[in-house]
Design a protein around this motif. Structure first.
Motif, PDB file in Angstrom:
ATOM      1  N   THR A   1     -12.468   6.483   5.678  1.00 50.32           N
ATOM      2  CA  THR A   1     -12.282   5.520   4.462  1.00 50.32           C
ATOM      3  C   THR A   1     -12.668   6.566   3.168  1.00 50.32           C
ATOM      4  OG1 THR A   1     -14.457   4.627   4.786  1.00 50.32           O
ATOM      5  CG2 THR A   1     -12.508   3.513   5.802  1.00 50.32           C
TER       6      THR A   1
ATOM      7  N   CYS B   1       1.010  -1.253   0.018  1.00 48.26           N
ATOM      8  CA  CYS B   1       0.095  -0.044   0.075  1.00 48.26           C
ATOM      9  C   CYS B   1       0.924   1.339  -0.064  1.00 48.26           C
ATOM     10  CB  CYS B   1      -0.751  -0.189   1.204  1.00 48.26           C
ATOM     11  SG  CYS B   1      -1.864   1.548   1.425  1.00 48.26           S
TER      12      CYS B   1
ATOM     13  N   ASP C   1      -1.975 -12.090   4.896  1.00 52.35           N
ATOM     14  CA  ASP C   1      -2.120 -11.539   3.494  1.00 52.35           C
ATOM     15  C   ASP C   1      -0.896 -10.812   3.121  1.00 52.35           C
ATOM     16  OD1 ASP C   1      -4.546 -12.440   2.851  1.00 52.35           O
ATOM     17  OD2 ASP C   1      -5.651 -11.161   4.113  1.00 52.35           O
TER      18      ASP C   1
ATOM     19  N   GLN D   1      -1.702 -10.042   9.285  1.00 53.43           N
ATOM     20  CA  GLN D   1      -3.183  -9.961   9.432  1.00 53.43           C
ATOM     21  C   GLN D   1      -3.572 -11.013   8.149  1.00 53.43           C
ATOM     22  OE1 GLN D   1      -4.860  -8.667  12.062  1.00 53.43           O
ATOM     23  NE2 GLN D   1      -2.768  -8.307  12.810  1.00 53.43           N
ATOM     24  N   ASP D   2      -4.912 -11.417   8.482  1.00 53.39           N
ATOM     25  CA  ASP D   2      -5.549 -12.282   7.591  1.00 53.39           C
ATOM     26  C   ASP D   2      -6.743 -11.320   7.080  1.00 53.39           C
ATOM     27  OD1 ASP D   2      -6.838 -14.225   6.014  1.00 53.39           O
ATOM     28  OD2 ASP D   2      -7.441 -15.508   7.589  1.00 53.39           O
ATOM     29  N   PHE D   3      -6.744 -10.506   6.293  1.00 53.65           N
ATOM     30  CA  PHE D   3      -7.900  -9.860   5.882  1.00 53.65           C
ATOM     31  C   PHE D   3      -8.794 -10.612   4.852  1.00 53.65           C
ATOM     32  CE2 PHE D   3      -4.306  -6.752   6.588  1.00 53.65           C
ATOM     33  CZ  PHE D   3      -5.085  -5.920   7.234  1.00 53.65           C
ATOM     34  N   ASP D   4      -8.439 -11.477   4.183  1.00 51.64           N
ATOM     35  CA  ASP D   4      -9.226 -12.063   3.441  1.00 51.64           C
ATOM     36  C   ASP D   4     -10.109 -13.302   4.003  1.00 51.64           C
ATOM     37  OD1 ASP D   4      -7.425 -14.006   3.210  1.00 51.64           O
ATOM     38  OD2 ASP D   4      -6.889 -13.513   0.809  1.00 51.64           O
ATOM     39  N   GLY D   5      -9.797 -13.872   5.041  1.00 50.72           N
ATOM     40  CA  GLY D   5     -10.396 -14.771   5.851  1.00 50.72           C
ATOM     41  C   GLY D   5      -9.705 -16.522   5.472  1.00 50.72           C
TER      42      GLY D   5
ATOM     43  N   LEU E   1       0.543  -5.275  10.131  1.00 49.66           N
ATOM     44  CA  LEU E   1      -0.549  -5.394   8.743  1.00 49.66           C
ATOM     45  C   LEU E   1      -0.065  -6.656   8.053  1.00 49.66           C
ATOM     46  CD1 LEU E   1      -0.886  -1.998   7.502  1.00 49.66           C
ATOM     47  CD2 LEU E   1      -2.601  -3.481   8.455  1.00 49.66           C
TER      48      LEU E   1
ATOM     49  N   VAL F   1       0.604  -7.976   3.693  1.00 54.96           N
ATOM     50  CA  VAL F   1       0.204  -6.459   3.259  1.00 54.96           C
ATOM     51  C   VAL F   1       1.327  -5.652   4.030  1.00 54.96           C
ATOM     52  CG1 VAL F   1      -1.207  -4.378   3.547  1.00 54.96           C
ATOM     53  CG2 VAL F   1      -1.965  -6.516   2.949  1.00 54.96           C
TER      54      VAL F   1
END
Length: 160
Positions: free
Chosen positions: A133, A15, A63, A54-58, A51, A65
């Motif tokens: 956001t 990002c 992930d 972290q598992d943002f997509d489950g 970050l 990031v």
């Protein structure tokens, strides 16, 4: 987010961000540009570490990031100078924070970044920080509206 292989089995997602020192933080750092930037980059490195796991997509795997600092700015003037409409309100700190965030939203409307992180040293009462956001608004594959996070390093009724 952009995917980069980087020689691993798991692609990393970056990002691109802009990091901004609010005038209050710059003054707190005694207007020392090097110290201000160095401290902010340490905050970003720690956030990036958190970050990355972290598992943002489950899918039960991290992930990967990461934050990639594309731009650093120091604001050497007060973006918001009038907080009088916040006086006498139930949560004065939250009102002050919203005024700051809206002002920065106007200042950084379009810049092609995934995120802007603003570091401040202000009294927002019991409110520690905030995030706004982006809206779903696109132009030539770049997001027009902006994700903004304000990190406040001043503790409630205390020091950093």
């Amino acid at each position: 987010l952009k995917d980069y292989g980087l020689g691993t089995n798991q692609p990393a997602k970056y990002c691109h961000i802009q990091v901004v020192a609010d005038n209050s933080y710059y003054v707190f750092q005694r207007k020392d540009s090097q110290a201000t930037i160095s401290k902010m980059l340490k905050y970003v490195a720690r956030i990036s570490e958190m970050l990355s796991v972290q598992d943002f997509d489950g899918d039960e795997t991290p992930d990967s990031v990461r934050l990639f600092v594309s731009k650093v700015d120091i604001i050497d003037y007060n973006v918001v100078t009038d907080f009088t409409t916040c006086e006498g309100r139930g949560n004065r700190g939250e009102c002050r924070l919203n005024k700051v965030m809206i002002s920065y939203g106007d200042l950084f409307k379009i810049n092609g970044m995934c995120l802007v992180i603003i570091v401040a040293y202000m009294d927002f009462g019991k409110t520690l920080g905030g995030a706004y956001t982006a809206q779903d608004s696109w132009d030539d594959d770049k997001q027009c509206a902006l994700n903004i996070v304000l990190i406040n390093v001043k503790k409630y009724n205390g020091e950093a």
